[in-house]
Design a protein around this motif. Structure first.
Motif, PDB file in Angstrom:
ATOM      1  N   MET A   1      -6.425   9.478   7.758  1.00 55.63           N
ATOM      2  CA  MET A   1      -7.716   9.842   8.156  1.00 55.63           C
ATOM      3  C   MET A   1      -9.068   9.195   7.406  1.00 55.63           C
ATOM      4  SD  MET A   1      -9.478  13.912   7.721  1.00 55.63           S
ATOM      5  CE  MET A   1      -8.744  14.277   9.129  1.00 55.63           C
ATOM      6  N   PRO A   2      -9.985   8.664   8.349  1.00 56.36           N
ATOM      7  CA  PRO A   2     -10.778   8.179   7.597  1.00 56.36           C
ATOM      8  C   PRO A   2     -11.748   9.035   6.653  1.00 56.36           C
ATOM      9  CG  PRO A   2     -11.215   7.513  10.134  1.00 56.36           C
ATOM     10  CD  PRO A   2     -10.036   8.656   9.709  1.00 56.36           C
ATOM     11  N   HIS A   3     -12.314   8.311   5.624  1.00 49.04           N
ATOM     12  CA  HIS A   3     -13.226   9.006   4.781  1.00 49.04           C
ATOM     13  C   HIS A   3     -14.620   8.863   5.303  1.00 49.04           C
ATOM     14  CE1 HIS A   3     -15.166  10.204   1.221  1.00 49.04           C
ATOM     15  NE2 HIS A   3     -15.977   8.851   0.979  1.00 49.04           N
ATOM     16  N   LEU A   4     -15.127  10.249   5.507  1.00 50.84           N
ATOM     17  CA  LEU A   4     -16.465  10.187   5.828  1.00 50.84           C
ATOM     18  C   LEU A   4     -17.456  10.575   4.875  1.00 50.84           C
ATOM     19  CD1 LEU A   4     -15.718  12.602   8.823  1.00 50.84           C
ATOM     20  CD2 LEU A   4     -16.108  10.397   9.069  1.00 50.84           C
ATOM     21  N   LEU A   5     -18.274   9.699   4.663  1.00 50.45           N
ATOM     22  CA  LEU A   5     -19.392   9.817   3.741  1.00 50.45           C
ATOM     23  C   LEU A   5     -20.279  11.032   3.753  1.00 50.45           C
ATOM     24  CD1 LEU A   5     -20.324   6.339   3.163  1.00 50.45           C
ATOM     25  CD2 LEU A   5     -18.854   7.523   1.801  1.00 50.45           C
ATOM     26  N   ASP A   6     -20.712  11.773   2.895  1.00 51.86           N
ATOM     27  CA  ASP A   6     -21.658  13.055   2.828  1.00 51.86           C
ATOM     28  C   ASP A   6     -22.817  12.412   2.581  1.00 51.86           C
ATOM     29  OD1 ASP A   6     -23.144  15.049   2.542  1.00 51.86           O
ATOM     30  OD2 ASP A   6     -21.833  16.141   1.318  1.00 51.86           O
ATOM     31  N   SER A   7     -24.075  11.914   3.637  1.00 47.80           N
ATOM     32  CA  SER A   7     -25.127  11.435   3.235  1.00 47.80           C
ATOM     33  C   SER A   7     -26.284  11.993   2.205  1.00 47.80           C
ATOM     34  CB  SER A   7     -25.970  11.122   4.675  1.00 47.80           C
ATOM     35  OG  SER A   7     -25.967  12.292   5.239  1.00 47.80           O
ATOM     36  N   ALA A   8     -25.820  13.198   2.166  1.00 48.79           N
ATOM     37  CA  ALA A   8     -26.884  14.228   1.205  1.00 48.79           C
ATOM     38  C   ALA A   8     -26.178  13.764  -0.234  1.00 48.79           C
ATOM     39  CB  ALA A   8     -26.457  15.633   1.489  1.00 48.79           C
ATOM     40  N   LYS A   9     -25.011  13.295  -0.608  1.00 50.20           N
ATOM     41  CA  LYS A   9     -24.705  13.032  -1.881  1.00 50.20           C
ATOM     42  C   LYS A   9     -24.661  11.336  -1.989  1.00 50.20           C
ATOM     43  CE  LYS A   9     -21.978  17.245  -2.109  1.00 50.20           C
ATOM     44  NZ  LYS A   9     -20.760  17.812  -2.059  1.00 50.20           N
ATOM     45  N   ILE A  10     -25.129  10.734  -1.209  1.00 51.37           N
ATOM     46  CA  ILE A  10     -25.100   9.455  -1.496  1.00 51.37           C
ATOM     47  C   ILE A  10     -26.435   8.846  -2.366  1.00 51.37           C
ATOM     48  CG2 ILE A  10     -25.386   6.801  -0.274  1.00 51.37           C
ATOM     49  CD1 ILE A  10     -23.557   7.940   1.846  1.00 51.37           C
ATOM     50  N   LYS A  11     -26.197   7.978  -3.229  1.00 49.89           N
ATOM     51  CA  LYS A  11     -27.285   7.205  -3.967  1.00 49.89           C
ATOM     52  C   LYS A  11     -27.163   6.005  -3.796  1.00 49.89           C
ATOM     53  CE  LYS A  11     -29.490   6.662  -8.421  1.00 49.89           C
ATOM     54  NZ  LYS A  11     -29.339   6.751  -9.988  1.00 49.89           N
ATOM     55  N   LEU A  12     -28.104   5.391  -3.069  1.00 46.58           N
ATOM     56  CA  LEU A  12     -28.272   3.852  -3.087  1.00 46.58           C
ATOM     57  C   LEU A  12     -29.093   3.295  -4.274  1.00 46.58           C
ATOM     58  CD1 LEU A  12     -28.619   3.470   0.848  1.00 46.58           C
ATOM     59  CD2 LEU A  12     -26.461   3.342  -0.430  1.00 46.58           C
ATOM     60  N   PHE A  13     -28.473   2.242  -4.735  1.00 48.11           N
ATOM     61  CA  PHE A  13     -29.154   1.597  -5.864  1.00 48.11           C
ATOM     62  C   PHE A  13     -30.421   0.853  -5.501  1.00 48.11           C
ATOM     63  CE2 PHE A  13     -24.680   1.760  -7.868  1.00 48.11           C
ATOM     64  CZ  PHE A  13     -24.789   3.087  -8.016  1.00 48.11           C
ATOM     65  N   SER A  14     -31.373   0.504  -6.340  1.00 44.03           N
ATOM     66  CA  SER A  14     -32.545  -0.509  -5.953  1.00 44.03           C
ATOM     67  C   SER A  14     -31.740  -1.816  -6.032  1.00 44.03           C
ATOM     68  CB  SER A  14     -33.707  -0.224  -6.834  1.00 44.03           C
ATOM     69  OG  SER A  14     -33.196  -0.345  -8.195  1.00 44.03           O
ATOM     70  N   VAL A  62     -23.493  -1.217  -3.820  1.00 38.75           N
ATOM     71  CA  VAL A  62     -24.946  -0.816  -3.085  1.00 38.75           C
ATOM     72  C   VAL A  62     -25.354   0.511  -3.689  1.00 38.75           C
ATOM     73  CG1 VAL A  62     -24.673  -2.546  -1.498  1.00 38.75           C
ATOM     74  CG2 VAL A  62     -23.870  -0.269  -0.975  1.00 38.75           C
ATOM     75  N   GLY A  63     -24.274   1.363  -4.104  1.00 41.14           N
ATOM     76  CA  GLY A  63     -24.698   2.727  -4.479  1.00 41.14           C
ATOM     77  C   GLY A  63     -23.433   3.589  -4.885  1.00 41.14           C
ATOM     78  N   MET A  64     -23.672   4.767  -4.892  1.00 43.57           N
ATOM     79  CA  MET A  64     -22.508   5.863  -5.393  1.00 43.57           C
ATOM     80  C   MET A  64     -22.518   7.024  -4.590  1.00 43.57           C
ATOM     81  SD  MET A  64     -22.208   7.008  -9.151  1.00 43.57           S
ATOM     82  CE  MET A  64     -20.727   6.326  -9.789  1.00 43.57           C
ATOM     83  N   LYS A  66     -20.975  10.736  -5.113  1.00 44.83           N
ATOM     84  CA  LYS A  66     -20.019  11.413  -6.355  1.00 44.83           C
ATOM     85  C   LYS A  66     -19.690  10.251  -7.261  1.00 44.83           C
ATOM     86  CE  LYS A  66     -18.832  15.273  -3.441  1.00 44.83           C
ATOM     87  NZ  LYS A  66     -17.713  16.007  -2.722  1.00 44.83           N
ATOM     88  N   MET A  67     -18.154  10.200  -7.617  1.00 48.92           N
ATOM     89  CA  MET A  67     -17.808   9.260  -8.622  1.00 48.92           C
ATOM     90  C   MET A  67     -17.245   7.721  -7.740  1.00 48.92           C
ATOM     91  SD  MET A  67     -18.695  10.187 -11.438  1.00 48.92           S
ATOM     92  CE  MET A  67     -17.666   9.220 -12.720  1.00 48.92           C
ATOM     93  N   THR A  68     -17.428   7.740  -6.475  1.00 44.41           N
ATOM     94  CA  THR A  68     -17.049   6.962  -5.700  1.00 44.41           C
ATOM     95  C   THR A  68     -18.070   5.658  -5.573  1.00 44.41           C
ATOM     96  OG1 THR A  68     -15.387   8.124  -4.582  1.00 44.41           O
ATOM     97  CG2 THR A  68     -15.786   5.991  -3.669  1.00 44.41           C
ATOM     98  N   LEU A  69     -17.738   4.469  -5.986  1.00 47.41           N
ATOM     99  CA  LEU A  69     -18.852   3.474  -5.805  1.00 47.41           C
ATOM    100  C   LEU A  69     -18.699   2.816  -4.274  1.00 47.41           C
ATOM    101  CD1 LEU A  69     -18.531   1.216  -8.733  1.00 47.41           C
ATOM    102  CD2 LEU A  69     -19.922   2.901  -8.463  1.00 47.41           C
ATOM    103  N   LEU A  70     -19.994   2.375  -3.646  1.00 50.23           N
ATOM    104  CA  LEU A  70     -19.987   2.097  -2.276  1.00 50.23           C
ATOM    105  C   LEU A  70     -20.288   0.535  -2.259  1.00 50.23           C
ATOM    106  CD1 LEU A  70     -22.254   5.060  -1.010  1.00 50.23           C
ATOM    107  CD2 LEU A  70     -19.844   4.813  -0.876  1.00 50.23           C
ATOM    108  N   ILE A  71     -19.357  -0.194  -1.546  1.00 44.79           N
ATOM    109  CA  ILE A  71     -19.580  -1.609  -1.813  1.00 44.79           C
ATOM    110  C   ILE A  71     -19.513  -2.180  -0.408  1.00 44.79           C
ATOM    111  CG2 ILE A  71     -18.009  -1.681  -3.743  1.00 44.79           C
ATOM    112  CD1 ILE A  71     -15.804  -2.943  -1.427  1.00 44.79           C
ATOM    113  N   ARG A  72     -20.215  -3.543  -0.453  1.00 41.04           N
ATOM    114  CA  ARG A  72     -20.226  -4.287   0.685  1.00 41.04           C
ATOM    115  C   ARG A  72     -19.888  -5.729   0.372  1.00 41.04           C
ATOM    116  NH1 ARG A  72     -24.778  -7.713   0.334  1.00 41.04           N
ATOM    117  NH2 ARG A  72     -26.461  -7.101  -0.881  1.00 41.04           N
TER     118      ARG A  72
END
Length: 78
Positions: A1-14, A62-64, A66-72
């Motif tokens: 099952m794909p992981h669905l991101l919770d946009s309310a908990k996403i922090k994108l870095f500058s 590019v962001g985080m 919870k404790m999971t880094l978001l990558i591109r």
């Protein structure tokens, strides 16, 4: 099952942070990266990204969520 991101908990870095893939990361599948000397769980961002990253590949954090880094991909533009 794909992981669905919770946009309310996403922090994108500058600014992006370079990292190296340690465990395969694919659409709907979390993996692991080494970033700033530590190992982190990581997921693709945006979630619609259809790239598979293999161990040893450079990526950008590019962001985080919870404790999971978001990558591109390292070479992609914002």
């Amino acid at each position: 099952m794909p992981h669905l991101l919770d946009s309310a908990k996403i922090k994108l870095f500058s600014e992006t942070i370079p990292a190296i893939v340690e465990q395969e990361i694919a659409p709907g599948k979390r993996g692991r990266v080494k970033c700033i000397g530590k190992y982190w769980p990581a997921s693709l961002y945006p979630p619609s990204c259809h790239i598979i990253f293999s161990p040893g590949e450079p990526v950008l954090v590019v962001g985080m969520e919870k404790m999971t880094l978001l990558i591109r991909p390292f070479a992609s533009t914002p």
